[in-house]
Design a protein around this motif. Structure first.
Motif, short mmCIF file in Angstrom:
data_model
loop_
_atom_site.label_atom_id
_atom_site.label_comp_id
_atom_site.label_asym_id
_atom_site.label_seq_id
_atom_site.Cartn_x
_atom_site.Cartn_y
_atom_site.Cartn_z
N LYS A 275 0.83 -1.20 0.00
CA LYS A 275 0.00 0.00 0.00
C LYS A 275 0.86 1.25 0.00
O LYS A 275 0.64 2.19 -0.78
N SER A 276 1.85 1.26 0.89
CA SER A 276 2.74 2.41 0.95
C SER A 276 3.50 2.56 -0.38
O SER A 276 3.64 3.66 -0.91
N LEU A 277 3.94 1.43 -0.92
CA LEU A 277 4.63 1.47 -2.21
C LEU A 277 3.73 2.04 -3.30
O LEU A 277 4.14 2.90 -4.09
N ALA A 278 2.47 1.59 -3.33
CA ALA A 278 1.54 2.05 -4.36
C ALA A 278 1.31 3.55 -4.25
O ALA A 278 1.28 4.27 -5.26
N ILE A 279 1.16 4.04 -3.03
CA ILE A 279 0.88 5.46 -2.83
C ILE A 279 2.08 6.31 -3.27
O ILE A 279 1.92 7.29 -4.00
N TRP A 280 3.26 5.91 -2.85
CA TRP A 280 4.45 6.68 -3.23
C TRP A 280 4.67 6.64 -4.74
O TRP A 280 4.99 7.65 -5.36
N LEU B 277 12.90 9.88 -0.02
CA LEU B 277 12.06 9.74 1.18
C LEU B 277 11.48 8.33 1.26
O LEU B 277 11.48 7.70 2.32
N PHE B 278 10.99 7.84 0.12
CA PHE B 278 10.43 6.48 0.13
C PHE B 278 11.49 5.45 0.50
O PHE B 278 11.26 4.57 1.34
N ALA B 279 12.66 5.59 -0.12
CA ALA B 279 13.73 4.63 0.14
C ALA B 279 14.15 4.67 1.61
O ALA B 279 14.38 3.63 2.24
N ALA B 280 14.23 5.89 2.16
CA ALA B 280 14.63 6.03 3.56
C ALA B 280 13.62 5.34 4.47
O ALA B 280 13.98 4.61 5.39
N LEU B 281 12.33 5.55 4.19
CA LEU B 281 11.29 4.94 5.02
C LEU B 281 11.32 3.42 4.91
O LEU B 281 11.25 2.71 5.91
N ALA B 282 11.44 2.94 3.67
CA ALA B 282 11.44 1.49 3.48
C ALA B 282 12.63 0.87 4.21
O ALA B 282 12.50 -0.17 4.86
N ALA C 72 10.52 -1.74 -8.19
CA ALA C 72 9.16 -1.61 -8.71
C ALA C 72 8.79 -0.14 -8.89
O ALA C 72 8.29 0.26 -9.95
N LEU C 73 9.09 0.66 -7.88
CA LEU C 73 8.75 2.09 -7.96
C LEU C 73 9.45 2.73 -9.16
O LEU C 73 8.83 3.45 -9.94
N ASN C 74 10.72 2.41 -9.34
CA ASN C 74 11.48 3.07 -10.39
C ASN C 74 11.09 2.60 -11.79
O ASN C 74 11.07 3.40 -12.73
N VAL C 75 10.76 1.32 -11.92
CA VAL C 75 10.34 0.82 -13.23
C VAL C 75 9.04 1.51 -13.64
O VAL C 75 8.90 2.00 -14.77
N VAL C 76 8.10 1.57 -12.72
CA VAL C 76 6.81 2.18 -13.03
C VAL C 76 6.98 3.67 -13.38
O VAL C 76 6.46 4.16 -14.39
N LEU D 105 20.70 6.22 -6.18
CA LEU D 105 20.60 7.07 -4.99
C LEU D 105 19.64 6.47 -3.96
O LEU D 105 19.94 6.40 -2.77
N GLN D 106 18.51 6.00 -4.46
CA GLN D 106 17.53 5.40 -3.54
C GLN D 106 18.07 4.13 -2.90
O GLN D 106 17.87 3.88 -1.71
N ILE D 107 18.77 3.33 -3.72
CA ILE D 107 19.35 2.10 -3.17
C ILE D 107 20.33 2.45 -2.05
O ILE D 107 20.33 1.85 -0.98
N GLU D 108 21.16 3.46 -2.31
CA GLU D 108 22.16 3.84 -1.30
C GLU D 108 21.48 4.29 -0.02
O GLU D 108 21.82 3.83 1.08
#
Lengths: 261, 295
Positions: free
Chosen positions: A13-18, A85-90, A131-135, A166-169
Protein backbone atom coordinates in the motif's frame (compact mmCIF):
# COMPACT_ATOMS: atom_id res chain seq x y z
CA UNK A 1 10.49 -16.79 0.07
CA UNK A 2 7.60 -16.70 2.54
CA UNK A 3 9.12 -13.79 4.40
CA UNK A 4 9.82 -11.79 1.23
CA UNK A 5 6.24 -12.30 0.08
CA UNK A 6 4.98 -11.33 3.50
CA UNK A 7 7.10 -8.18 3.56
CA UNK A 8 5.82 -7.13 0.14
CA UNK A 9 2.23 -7.77 1.18
CA UNK A 10 2.75 -5.64 4.26
CA UNK A 11 4.19 -2.71 2.34
CA UNK A 12 2.43 -2.73 -1.01
CA UNK A 13 0.00 0.00 0.00
CA UNK A 14 2.74 2.41 0.95
CA UNK A 15 4.63 1.47 -2.21
CA UNK A 16 1.54 2.05 -4.36
CA UNK A 17 0.88 5.46 -2.83
CA UNK A 18 4.45 6.68 -3.23
CA UNK A 19 4.68 5.34 -6.78
CA UNK A 20 1.37 6.91 -7.75
CA UNK A 21 2.30 10.25 -6.19
CA UNK A 22 5.73 10.48 -7.81
CA UNK A 23 4.45 9.11 -11.11
CA UNK A 24 1.49 11.50 -11.22
CA UNK A 25 3.71 14.49 -10.44
CA UNK A 26 6.17 13.68 -13.21
CA UNK A 27 3.38 12.95 -15.70
CA UNK A 28 1.62 16.21 -14.91
CA UNK A 29 4.78 18.22 -15.40
CA UNK A 30 5.52 16.50 -18.69
CA UNK A 31 1.98 16.85 -19.99
CA UNK A 32 1.99 20.61 -19.47
CA UNK A 33 5.48 20.91 -20.96
CA UNK A 34 4.32 21.66 -24.56
CA UNK A 35 2.44 24.67 -23.28
CA UNK A 36 5.35 25.86 -21.19
CA UNK A 37 8.00 25.31 -23.83
CA UNK A 38 7.32 28.58 -25.62
CA UNK A 39 7.47 30.60 -22.45
CA UNK A 40 10.61 28.92 -21.22
CA UNK A 41 13.09 30.97 -23.20
CA UNK A 42 12.27 33.95 -21.09
CA UNK A 43 12.32 31.97 -17.88
CA UNK A 44 15.73 30.54 -18.65
CA UNK A 45 17.26 33.96 -18.94
CA UNK A 46 15.43 35.01 -15.82
CA UNK A 47 16.83 32.06 -13.91
CA UNK A 48 20.33 32.63 -15.16
CA UNK A 49 20.26 36.06 -13.56
CA UNK A 50 19.27 34.71 -10.18
CA UNK A 51 22.77 33.62 -9.26
CA UNK A 52 23.09 31.36 -6.27
CA UNK A 53 19.48 30.24 -6.38
CA UNK A 54 19.86 28.74 -9.82
CA UNK A 55 23.18 27.20 -8.90
CA UNK A 56 21.63 25.54 -5.88
CA UNK A 57 19.34 23.50 -8.10
CA UNK A 58 21.78 23.08 -10.97
CA UNK A 59 19.71 25.37 -13.15
CA UNK A 60 22.64 27.56 -14.08
CA UNK A 61 23.95 25.02 -16.54
CA UNK A 62 20.68 23.49 -17.72
CA UNK A 63 18.46 25.01 -20.34
CA UNK A 64 14.87 25.05 -19.18
CA UNK A 65 13.82 25.58 -22.76
CA UNK A 66 14.79 22.06 -23.80
CA UNK A 67 13.08 18.86 -22.75
CA UNK A 68 16.38 17.56 -21.38
CA UNK A 69 16.95 20.59 -19.26
CA UNK A 70 13.38 20.81 -18.08
CA UNK A 71 13.16 17.13 -17.31
CA UNK A 72 16.54 17.10 -15.58
CA UNK A 73 15.48 19.76 -13.12
CA UNK A 74 11.95 18.50 -12.70
CA UNK A 75 12.89 14.85 -12.43
CA UNK A 76 15.76 15.79 -10.15
CA UNK A 77 13.44 17.36 -7.67
CA UNK A 78 10.43 15.09 -7.78
CA UNK A 79 12.03 11.69 -8.19
CA UNK A 80 15.08 12.80 -6.24
CA UNK A 81 13.29 13.91 -3.11
CA UNK A 82 10.26 11.64 -3.38
CA UNK A 83 12.32 8.56 -4.14
CA UNK A 84 14.81 9.36 -1.42
CA UNK A 85 12.06 9.74 1.18
CA UNK A 86 10.43 6.48 0.13
CA UNK A 87 13.73 4.63 0.14
CA UNK A 88 14.63 6.03 3.56
CA UNK A 89 11.29 4.94 5.02
CA UNK A 90 11.44 1.49 3.48
CA UNK A 91 14.96 0.98 4.77
CA UNK A 92 14.56 2.40 8.24
CA UNK A 93 11.38 0.43 8.95
CA UNK A 94 12.50 -2.88 7.54
CA UNK A 95 14.09 -4.35 10.66
CA UNK A 96 12.92 -1.93 13.35
CA UNK A 97 9.20 -2.31 12.73
CA UNK A 98 9.12 -5.84 14.15
CA UNK A 99 10.17 -4.66 17.58
CA UNK A 100 8.10 -1.49 17.36
CA UNK A 101 4.94 -3.46 16.55
CA UNK A 102 5.75 -6.28 18.97
CA UNK A 103 5.90 -8.87 16.20
CA UNK A 104 9.61 -9.58 16.59
CA UNK A 105 8.99 -12.32 19.12
CA UNK A 106 6.61 -14.03 16.74
CA UNK A 107 8.86 -13.74 13.70
CA UNK A 108 12.15 -14.59 15.38
CA UNK A 109 10.92 -17.73 17.08
CA UNK A 110 10.42 -19.33 13.71
CA UNK A 111 13.29 -21.48 12.47
CA UNK A 112 15.27 -18.91 10.51
CA UNK A 113 18.70 -17.51 11.18
CA UNK A 114 18.97 -13.80 11.84
CA UNK A 115 21.06 -13.52 8.68
CA UNK A 116 18.26 -15.07 6.64
CA UNK A 117 15.79 -12.55 8.04
CA UNK A 118 18.12 -9.68 7.18
CA UNK A 119 18.60 -11.06 3.66
CA UNK A 120 14.89 -11.50 2.98
CA UNK A 121 14.01 -8.10 4.35
CA UNK A 122 16.75 -6.46 2.32
CA UNK A 123 15.55 -8.18 -0.84
CA UNK A 124 12.01 -6.99 -0.13
CA UNK A 125 13.21 -3.38 0.25
CA UNK A 126 15.22 -3.57 -2.97
CA UNK A 127 12.29 -5.11 -4.85
CA UNK A 128 10.06 -2.25 -3.75
CA UNK A 129 12.55 0.32 -4.96
CA UNK A 130 12.95 -1.49 -8.27
CA UNK A 131 9.16 -1.61 -8.71
CA UNK A 132 8.75 2.09 -7.96
CA UNK A 133 11.48 3.07 -10.39
CA UNK A 134 10.34 0.82 -13.23
CA UNK A 135 6.81 2.18 -13.03
CA UNK A 136 7.94 5.80 -12.79
CA UNK A 137 10.36 5.33 -15.68
CA UNK A 138 7.64 3.86 -17.89
CA UNK A 139 5.24 6.66 -16.96
CA UNK A 140 7.91 9.24 -17.78
CA UNK A 141 8.84 7.94 -21.23
CA UNK A 142 5.18 7.20 -21.90
CA UNK A 143 4.27 10.81 -21.13
CA UNK A 144 7.04 12.08 -23.40
CA UNK A 145 5.65 9.97 -26.21
CA UNK A 146 2.15 11.26 -25.53
CA UNK A 147 3.20 14.91 -25.86
CA UNK A 148 4.88 14.06 -29.11
CA UNK A 149 8.46 14.76 -28.08
CA UNK A 150 11.32 12.56 -29.21
CA UNK A 151 12.33 10.62 -26.10
CA UNK A 152 15.93 11.46 -25.17
CA UNK A 153 16.55 7.85 -24.24
CA UNK A 154 20.10 8.14 -23.05
CA UNK A 155 19.56 11.17 -20.84
CA UNK A 156 16.29 9.96 -19.36
CA UNK A 157 17.72 6.51 -18.69
CA UNK A 158 20.85 7.92 -17.09
CA UNK A 159 18.86 10.26 -14.89
CA UNK A 160 16.55 7.51 -13.74
CA UNK A 161 19.46 5.14 -13.19
CA UNK A 162 21.20 7.75 -11.05
CA UNK A 163 18.11 8.31 -8.92
CA UNK A 164 17.58 4.60 -8.66
CA UNK A 165 21.11 4.15 -7.34
CA UNK A 166 20.60 7.07 -4.99
CA UNK A 167 17.53 5.40 -3.54
CA UNK A 168 19.35 2.10 -3.17
CA UNK A 169 22.16 3.84 -1.30
CA UNK A 170 19.84 5.70 1.06
CA UNK A 171 17.75 2.57 1.65
CA UNK A 172 20.85 0.51 2.47
CA UNK A 173 22.22 3.13 4.87
CA UNK A 174 18.84 3.37 6.60
CA UNK A 175 18.62 -0.42 6.64
CA UNK A 176 21.89 -0.50 8.57
CA UNK A 177 20.56 2.07 11.03
CA UNK A 178 17.33 0.09 11.31
CA UNK A 179 19.20 -2.82 12.88
CA UNK A 180 19.97 -0.63 15.91
CA UNK A 181 16.44 0.65 16.46
CA UNK A 182 13.56 -0.83 18.40
CA UNK A 183 11.09 2.00 18.33
CA UNK A 184 10.80 2.75 14.63
CA UNK A 185 12.82 5.51 13.09
CA UNK A 186 10.63 7.43 10.68
CA UNK A 187 12.11 10.72 11.89
CA UNK A 188 15.66 9.49 11.50
CA UNK A 189 14.99 8.16 8.00
CA UNK A 190 13.21 11.22 6.69
CA UNK A 191 15.68 13.52 8.43
CA UNK A 192 18.63 11.72 6.90
CA UNK A 193 17.18 11.85 3.38
CA UNK A 194 16.44 15.57 3.65
CA UNK A 195 19.83 16.29 5.21
CA UNK A 196 21.57 14.53 2.31
CA UNK A 197 19.52 16.58 -0.14
CA UNK A 198 20.53 19.83 1.53
CA UNK A 199 24.18 18.81 1.70
CA UNK A 200 24.13 18.77 -2.09
CA UNK A 201 22.50 22.19 -2.24
CA UNK A 202 25.17 23.56 0.06
CA UNK A 203 27.81 21.98 -2.16
CA UNK A 204 26.23 23.66 -5.18
CA UNK A 205 26.26 27.02 -3.46
CA UNK A 206 29.81 27.11 -2.21
CA UNK A 207 33.01 26.01 -3.90
CA UNK A 208 34.53 25.34 -0.48
CA UNK A 209 31.80 22.80 0.25
CA UNK A 210 32.22 20.84 -2.99
CA UNK A 211 33.62 17.92 -1.03
CA UNK A 212 30.12 17.34 0.33
CA UNK A 213 29.17 16.06 -3.11
CA UNK A 214 31.26 13.00 -2.35
CA UNK A 215 29.28 12.27 0.79
CA UNK A 216 25.71 12.66 -0.39
CA UNK A 217 24.24 10.52 -3.15
CA UNK A 218 22.62 13.66 -4.53
CA UNK A 219 26.17 14.50 -5.58
CA UNK A 220 26.29 11.85 -8.30
CA UNK A 221 22.58 12.12 -9.04
CA UNK A 222 23.00 15.76 -10.11
CA UNK A 223 20.97 16.27 -13.29
CA UNK A 224 23.09 19.10 -14.67
CA UNK A 225 26.30 17.07 -14.32
CA UNK A 226 24.74 13.97 -15.83
CA UNK A 227 23.28 15.85 -18.80
CA UNK A 228 26.35 17.98 -19.44
CA UNK A 229 28.84 15.12 -19.01
CA UNK A 230 26.68 12.43 -20.58
CA UNK A 231 27.32 10.07 -17.66
CA UNK A 232 27.27 9.52 -13.90
CA UNK A 233 30.37 10.57 -11.96
CA UNK A 234 32.16 7.29 -11.28
CA UNK A 235 34.19 8.37 -8.24
CA UNK A 236 31.19 9.71 -6.36
CA UNK A 237 29.15 6.68 -7.35
CA UNK A 238 31.83 4.33 -6.01
CA UNK A 239 31.79 6.08 -2.65
CA UNK A 240 28.01 5.79 -2.65
CA UNK A 241 28.13 2.08 -3.37
CA UNK A 242 30.70 1.62 -0.62
CA UNK A 243 28.39 3.39 1.84
CA UNK A 244 25.49 1.19 0.71
CA UNK A 245 27.55 -1.95 1.22
CA UNK A 246 28.65 -0.67 4.61
CA UNK A 247 24.99 -0.19 5.57
CA UNK A 248 24.19 -3.75 4.54
CA UNK A 249 27.23 -5.13 6.35
CA UNK A 250 26.38 -3.26 9.53
CA UNK A 251 22.81 -4.56 9.36
CA UNK A 252 24.03 -8.19 9.25
CA UNK A 253 26.64 -7.58 11.95
CA UNK A 254 24.31 -5.82 14.36
CA UNK A 255 21.14 -7.84 13.82
CA UNK A 256 22.91 -11.16 14.25
CA UNK A 257 23.80 -10.29 17.83
CA UNK A 258 20.94 -8.02 18.73
CA UNK A 259 18.91 -8.57 21.88
CA UNK A 260 15.29 -8.42 20.79
CA UNK A 261 12.97 -6.38 22.97
CA UNK B 1 21.11 -40.01 32.41
CA UNK B 2 17.56 -39.11 31.56
CA UNK B 3 17.26 -36.94 28.48
CA UNK B 4 16.61 -33.31 29.15
CA UNK B 5 14.34 -30.98 27.23
CA UNK B 6 15.77 -27.88 28.87
CA UNK B 7 19.06 -27.49 30.66
CA UNK B 8 20.40 -24.17 31.86
CA UNK B 9 23.69 -23.86 33.70
CA UNK B 10 24.61 -20.65 35.44
CA UNK B 11 22.71 -18.72 32.78
CA UNK B 12 23.13 -15.00 33.34
CA UNK B 13 21.68 -12.00 31.57
CA UNK B 14 21.79 -8.40 32.69
CA UNK B 15 20.17 -5.54 30.79
CA UNK B 16 22.82 -2.98 31.48
CA UNK B 17 22.78 -2.96 35.26
CA UNK B 18 19.26 -4.32 35.57
CA UNK B 19 19.15 -7.98 36.49
CA UNK B 20 17.35 -10.32 34.12
CA UNK B 21 18.56 -13.68 35.38
CA UNK B 22 21.54 -14.31 37.59
CA UNK B 23 23.37 -17.66 37.45
CA UNK B 24 20.16 -19.52 36.81
CA UNK B 25 20.14 -23.30 36.84
CA UNK B 26 17.23 -25.24 35.47
CA UNK B 27 16.64 -28.77 34.30
CA UNK B 28 13.50 -30.10 32.65
CA UNK B 29 13.27 -33.74 31.61
CA UNK B 30 11.84 -34.84 28.28
CA UNK B 31 8.15 -35.61 28.51
CA UNK B 32 7.56 -33.57 31.64
CA UNK B 33 4.68 -31.19 32.25
CA UNK B 34 6.76 -28.57 33.95
CA UNK B 35 5.71 -25.40 35.74
CA UNK B 36 7.78 -22.26 36.01
CA UNK B 37 6.53 -20.06 38.80
CA UNK B 38 7.55 -16.64 39.95
CA UNK B 39 6.35 -13.11 40.47
CA UNK B 40 6.47 -10.52 37.69
CA UNK B 41 9.98 -9.36 37.03
CA UNK B 42 11.56 -12.47 38.54
CA UNK B 43 13.13 -13.42 35.22
CA UNK B 44 10.68 -15.92 33.76
CA UNK B 45 10.44 -14.26 30.37
CA UNK B 46 14.17 -13.51 30.31
CA UNK B 47 14.86 -17.20 30.85
CA UNK B 48 12.54 -18.21 28.03
CA UNK B 49 13.78 -15.51 25.66
CA UNK B 50 17.36 -16.56 26.29
CA UNK B 51 16.58 -20.22 25.67
CA UNK B 52 14.91 -19.30 22.36
CA UNK B 53 17.76 -17.09 21.20
CA UNK B 54 15.81 -13.84 21.21
CA UNK B 55 18.42 -12.45 23.59
CA UNK B 56 21.97 -13.55 24.19
CA UNK B 57 23.24 -14.59 27.62
CA UNK B 58 26.15 -12.75 29.21
CA UNK B 59 27.48 -16.03 30.54
CA UNK B 60 26.42 -19.58 31.26
CA UNK B 61 25.29 -22.42 29.07
CA UNK B 62 21.91 -23.47 27.81
CA UNK B 63 20.60 -26.48 25.96
CA UNK B 64 17.17 -27.13 24.54
CA UNK B 65 16.35 -30.67 23.38
CA UNK B 66 20.04 -31.44 23.73
CA UNK B 67 20.99 -28.63 21.34
CA UNK B 68 23.10 -25.60 22.13
CA UNK B 69 21.08 -22.39 22.36
CA UNK B 70 23.85 -20.48 20.62
CA UNK B 71 24.81 -22.49 17.60
CA UNK B 72 21.79 -24.75 17.08
CA UNK B 73 19.16 -22.06 17.42
CA UNK B 74 17.47 -22.75 14.13
CA UNK B 75 17.06 -26.45 14.83
CA UNK B 76 15.75 -25.67 18.31
CA UNK B 77 13.16 -23.28 16.90
CA UNK B 78 12.10 -25.88 14.37
CA UNK B 79 11.23 -28.32 17.14
CA UNK B 80 9.79 -25.90 19.68
CA UNK B 81 6.38 -24.24 19.83
CA UNK B 82 6.38 -20.92 21.65
CA UNK B 83 3.49 -18.85 22.90
CA UNK B 84 4.65 -15.35 23.89
CA UNK B 85 2.89 -13.61 26.76
CA UNK B 86 1.90 -10.52 24.78
CA UNK B 87 1.38 -12.12 21.44
CA UNK B 88 1.16 -9.43 18.80
CA UNK B 89 0.37 -10.13 15.17
CA UNK B 90 0.80 -8.27 11.92
CA UNK B 91 -2.06 -5.92 11.19
CA UNK B 92 -4.44 -6.41 8.32
CA UNK B 93 -4.18 -10.19 8.35
CA UNK B 94 -6.98 -12.68 8.65
CA UNK B 95 -6.54 -15.42 11.21
CA UNK B 96 -6.09 -18.02 8.49
CA UNK B 97 -3.41 -15.92 6.81
CA UNK B 98 -1.55 -15.46 10.09
CA UNK B 99 -1.61 -19.22 10.64
CA UNK B 100 -0.48 -19.84 7.07
CA UNK B 101 2.33 -17.33 7.47
CA UNK B 102 3.57 -19.08 10.59
CA UNK B 103 3.41 -22.46 8.88
CA UNK B 104 5.07 -21.03 5.79
CA UNK B 105 7.94 -19.61 7.81
CA UNK B 106 8.42 -23.13 9.11
CA UNK B 107 8.26 -24.51 5.59
CA UNK B 108 5.51 -26.85 6.67
CA UNK B 109 1.93 -27.46 5.67
CA UNK B 110 -0.08 -27.46 8.88
CA UNK B 111 -3.59 -27.01 7.45
CA UNK B 112 -5.08 -30.16 8.95
CA UNK B 113 -3.72 -29.59 12.43
CA UNK B 114 -4.61 -25.89 12.29
CA UNK B 115 -8.21 -26.63 11.33
CA UNK B 116 -8.51 -29.16 14.13
CA UNK B 117 -7.12 -26.73 16.73
CA UNK B 118 -9.25 -23.83 15.51
CA UNK B 119 -12.29 -26.06 15.78
CA UNK B 120 -11.53 -27.10 19.32
CA UNK B 121 -10.73 -23.56 20.43
CA UNK B 122 -13.71 -22.13 18.49
CA UNK B 123 -11.58 -19.70 16.57
CA UNK B 124 -13.08 -17.98 13.51
CA UNK B 125 -10.34 -18.04 10.88
CA UNK B 126 -12.06 -15.56 8.56
CA UNK B 127 -11.79 -12.66 11.01
CA UNK B 128 -8.98 -10.18 11.02
CA UNK B 129 -6.58 -10.72 13.88
CA UNK B 130 -6.70 -7.12 15.09
CA UNK B 131 -10.50 -7.26 15.35
CA UNK B 132 -10.30 -10.14 17.83
CA UNK B 133 -10.59 -9.83 21.59
CA UNK B 134 -7.48 -10.40 23.66
CA UNK B 135 -8.56 -13.93 24.46
CA UNK B 136 -9.26 -14.81 20.87
CA UNK B 137 -5.94 -13.35 19.79
CA UNK B 138 -4.37 -15.61 22.38
CA UNK B 139 -5.99 -18.54 20.62
CA UNK B 140 -4.27 -17.54 17.37
CA UNK B 141 -0.99 -17.64 19.26
CA UNK B 142 -1.86 -21.03 20.70
CA UNK B 143 -2.60 -22.48 17.26
CA UNK B 144 0.68 -20.99 15.93
CA UNK B 145 2.54 -22.63 18.78
CA UNK B 146 0.89 -26.02 18.37
CA UNK B 147 0.07 -26.50 14.70
CA UNK B 148 3.48 -27.87 13.72
CA UNK B 149 3.43 -30.60 16.39
CA UNK B 150 6.46 -29.42 18.35
CA UNK B 151 8.40 -31.68 20.69
CA UNK B 152 8.66 -28.96 23.28
CA UNK B 153 6.00 -26.39 24.08
CA UNK B 154 7.09 -23.22 25.82
CA UNK B 155 4.12 -21.22 27.04
CA UNK B 156 4.53 -17.84 28.66
CA UNK B 157 1.45 -16.88 30.69
CA UNK B 158 -0.79 -18.77 28.27
CA UNK B 159 -4.22 -18.45 29.83
CA UNK B 160 -4.56 -14.67 30.09
CA UNK B 161 -7.83 -13.63 28.51
CA UNK B 162 -9.14 -17.15 27.98
CA UNK B 163 -12.49 -17.86 29.56
CA UNK B 164 -12.68 -20.84 31.96
CA UNK B 165 -14.23 -23.13 29.34
CA UNK B 166 -11.45 -22.34 26.88
CA UNK B 167 -8.79 -22.73 29.55
CA UNK B 168 -10.17 -26.17 30.18
CA UNK B 169 -10.06 -27.09 26.50
CA UNK B 170 -6.59 -25.60 26.20
CA UNK B 171 -5.24 -27.69 29.07
CA UNK B 172 -6.96 -30.77 27.64
CA UNK B 173 -5.01 -30.20 24.43
CA UNK B 174 -1.79 -29.73 26.37
CA UNK B 175 -2.39 -32.92 28.37
CA UNK B 176 -3.01 -34.83 25.15
CA UNK B 177 0.18 -33.51 23.62
CA UNK B 178 2.02 -34.38 26.80
CA UNK B 179 0.70 -37.94 26.73
CA UNK B 180 1.85 -38.21 23.14
CA UNK B 181 5.35 -37.39 24.29
CA UNK B 182 5.67 -33.63 24.04
CA UNK B 183 7.33 -31.74 26.87
CA UNK B 184 5.31 -28.83 28.21
CA UNK B 185 7.02 -25.90 29.88
CA UNK B 186 4.42 -23.64 31.43
CA UNK B 187 5.43 -20.29 32.82
CA UNK B 188 2.79 -18.73 34.99
CA UNK B 189 2.02 -16.83 38.11
CA UNK B 190 -1.34 -18.56 38.41
CA UNK B 191 -0.37 -21.24 40.89
CA UNK B 192 -3.59 -23.20 40.81
CA UNK B 193 -2.91 -23.76 37.12
CA UNK B 194 0.51 -25.19 37.86
CA UNK B 195 -0.67 -27.21 40.82
CA UNK B 196 -3.43 -28.78 38.78
CA UNK B 197 -1.51 -29.62 35.64
CA UNK B 198 2.21 -29.81 36.26
CA UNK B 199 4.14 -32.71 37.64
CA UNK B 200 7.23 -30.72 38.49
CA UNK B 201 7.89 -27.05 38.93
CA UNK B 202 10.63 -24.56 39.56
CA UNK B 203 10.23 -21.40 41.56
CA UNK B 204 12.15 -18.39 40.33
CA UNK B 205 12.86 -15.31 42.42
CA UNK B 206 15.12 -12.39 41.61
CA UNK B 207 16.65 -14.14 38.64
CA UNK B 208 17.45 -17.42 40.34
CA UNK B 209 15.71 -20.74 40.68
CA UNK B 210 15.24 -21.06 44.42
CA UNK B 211 13.40 -24.37 44.45
CA UNK B 212 12.77 -27.10 41.91
CA UNK B 213 10.91 -30.25 42.77
CA UNK B 214 7.74 -32.18 42.16
CA UNK B 215 4.69 -30.01 42.69
CA UNK B 216 3.59 -32.33 45.50
CA UNK B 217 6.87 -31.90 47.33
CA UNK B 218 6.93 -28.18 46.81
CA UNK B 219 3.47 -27.97 48.31
CA UNK B 220 4.08 -30.60 50.98
CA UNK B 221 6.66 -28.86 53.00
CA UNK B 222 5.87 -29.54 56.62
CA UNK B 223 3.84 -26.35 56.76
CA UNK B 224 0.22 -26.58 57.85
CA UNK B 225 -2.62 -24.15 57.82
CA UNK B 226 -3.98 -24.03 61.37
CA UNK B 227 -7.37 -22.48 61.99
CA UNK B 228 -8.82 -22.41 65.49
CA UNK B 229 -11.39 -20.76 67.71
CA UNK B 230 -10.03 -19.83 71.09
CA UNK B 231 -7.24 -17.79 72.55
CA UNK B 232 -3.64 -18.34 71.55
CA UNK B 233 -0.79 -15.93 71.79
CA UNK B 234 1.47 -15.39 68.83
CA UNK B 235 4.55 -15.24 71.08
CA UNK B 236 4.02 -18.86 72.04
CA UNK B 237 4.38 -20.02 68.43
CA UNK B 238 7.61 -18.72 66.94
CA UNK B 239 7.23 -20.75 63.72
CA UNK B 240 3.88 -19.21 62.76
CA UNK B 241 3.40 -17.05 59.67
CA UNK B 242 0.53 -15.21 58.06
CA UNK B 243 -1.16 -14.69 61.40
CA UNK B 244 -4.74 -13.42 61.20
CA UNK B 245 -7.32 -12.98 63.90
CA UNK B 246 -10.89 -12.29 62.86
CA UNK B 247 -13.53 -12.37 65.57
CA UNK B 248 -12.67 -15.35 67.70
CA UNK B 249 -11.00 -17.20 64.85
CA UNK B 250 -7.24 -17.33 64.55
CA UNK B 251 -5.50 -18.63 61.47
CA UNK B 252 -1.81 -19.09 60.75
CA UNK B 253 0.71 -21.14 58.81
CA UNK B 254 2.84 -23.32 61.02
CA UNK B 255 6.01 -25.01 59.87
CA UNK B 256 7.73 -25.94 63.14
CA UNK B 257 7.59 -29.18 65.13
CA UNK B 258 4.02 -30.43 65.13
CA UNK B 259 4.41 -31.90 68.63
CA UNK B 260 5.21 -28.51 70.06
CA UNK B 261 2.14 -27.14 68.38
CA UNK B 262 -0.03 -29.80 69.95
CA UNK B 263 1.55 -29.34 73.40
CA UNK B 264 1.06 -25.62 73.22
CA UNK B 265 -2.54 -25.92 72.04
CA UNK B 266 -3.32 -28.38 74.86
CA UNK B 267 -2.53 -25.69 77.38
CA UNK B 268 -5.14 -23.32 76.03
CA UNK B 269 -8.87 -23.35 75.76
CA UNK B 270 -9.99 -23.93 72.18
CA UNK B 271 -13.47 -24.57 70.86
CA UNK B 272 -12.66 -25.68 67.33
CA UNK B 273 -9.55 -26.66 65.39
CA UNK B 274 -8.63 -27.60 61.83
CA UNK B 275 -5.14 -28.41 60.62
CA UNK B 276 -4.95 -28.64 56.84
CA UNK B 277 -2.38 -28.80 54.08
CA UNK B 278 -1.98 -25.35 52.62
CA UNK B 279 -2.18 -24.89 48.87
CA UNK B 280 0.83 -24.09 46.74
CA UNK B 281 -0.11 -20.45 46.52
CA UNK B 282 0.15 -19.97 50.27
CA UNK B 283 3.37 -21.91 50.47
CA UNK B 284 5.04 -19.85 47.81
CA UNK B 285 3.74 -16.61 49.17
CA UNK B 286 5.04 -17.26 52.66
CA UNK B 287 8.02 -19.51 52.25
CA UNK B 288 9.47 -18.56 48.89
CA UNK B 289 8.25 -14.97 48.85
CA UNK B 290 10.32 -11.87 49.35
CA UNK B 291 10.05 -11.85 53.15
CA UNK B 292 10.00 -15.58 53.64
CA UNK B 293 13.01 -17.79 54.03
CA UNK B 294 13.36 -20.90 51.96
CA UNK B 295 11.27 -23.74 53.35
Amino acid sequence: MTLIRHELKQSWKSLAIWTAAIGAFIMTCLLIWPEMKGQMQGISSLFSSMGAFTAAFGMDTLDFGTLNGFYGIECGNILGIGGALFAALAGINALAKEEKDGTAELLLTHPMSRAKIVTDKLIAVLLQIIALNVVVYLLAVGSMAVIGEAVPWKTVSLLHLAYFLLQIEIACICFGISAFLWKGGMGIGLGLAIALYFLNIIANLSDKAKVLKYITPFGYAESSDIINNGGIAGDKLLIGLALALAGIGIAYWKYSKKDIR
Amino acid sequence: MEKRAIAAEELTKFYGKARGIDHLNLSVGEGEFFGFIGPNGAGKSTTIRTLLGLIFPDSGKGQVLGLDIGKDKKEILRRVGYLPSDNAFYTGMKVKDALKLSAGLRGKNCNVRAAELCGRLQLDTEKKVEDLSFGNRKKVGIVCALQHDPELLILDEPTGGLDPLMQHEFFDILQERNRQGATVFLSSHVLSEIQRHCSRAAIIREGQVIACDSVEKLARSNARRVTLQGTVRREDLPGAKDWTEIGGTTSFLYSGDINELVRMLSKTEIRDLTIAEPDLEEIILHYYGKDGEQA
